[in-house]
Design a protein around this motif. Sequence first.
Motif, mmCIF file in Angstrom:
data_model
loop_
_atom_site.group_PDB
_atom_site.id
_atom_site.type_symbol
_atom_site.label_atom_id
_atom_site.label_comp_id
_atom_site.label_asym_id
_atom_site.label_seq_id
_atom_site.Cartn_x
_atom_site.Cartn_y
_atom_site.Cartn_z
ATOM 1 N N ASN A 1 2.382 10.639 -6.751
ATOM 2 C CA ASN A 1 3.440 11.182 -7.422
ATOM 3 C C ASN A 1 2.781 11.299 -8.869
ATOM 4 N N GLY A 2 1.745 10.944 -9.374
ATOM 5 C CA GLY A 2 1.183 10.702 -10.628
ATOM 6 C C GLY A 2 1.573 9.991 -11.698
ATOM 7 N N VAL B 1 0.727 -1.433 0.074
ATOM 8 C CA VAL B 1 0.025 0.143 -0.062
ATOM 9 C C VAL B 1 0.805 1.474 0.030
ATOM 10 N N PHE B 2 1.789 1.368 0.776
ATOM 11 C CA PHE B 2 2.727 2.344 0.834
ATOM 12 C C PHE B 2 3.569 2.670 -0.613
ATOM 13 N N VAL B 3 4.028 1.793 -1.271
ATOM 14 C CA VAL B 3 4.701 1.654 -2.376
ATOM 15 C C VAL B 3 3.773 2.425 -3.508
ATOM 16 N N TYR B 4 2.604 1.560 -3.614
ATOM 17 C CA TYR B 4 1.672 1.989 -4.613
ATOM 18 C C TYR B 4 0.927 3.362 -4.418
ATOM 19 N N LEU B 5 0.783 3.544 -3.399
ATOM 20 C CA LEU B 5 0.158 4.916 -2.789
ATOM 21 C C LEU B 5 1.154 6.178 -3.132
#
Length: 67
Positions: free
Chosen positions: A33-34, A24-28
């Motif tokens: 960042n867009g 979740v942290f990485v993909y969030l």
Amino acid sequence: MTKPTPPRVPIAQLAYLAVFAIFVFVYLAKVINGTALAADWVILGVAAFLLIITAYRVLISLGKPDA
């Protein structure tokens, strides 16, 4: 009078919780960042869903008294 032992959470549940939190942290971060693609949104949604379920299971196991 003896003190009750604290409830035990299975190590596997804690490991799942950590892995899903990392996903979740990485993909969030990608989404914020867009730079996220459509697949990143899907992975974020699935990981967040599994994180919520795992956190719920950990909280339930913390509430159960040991037999």
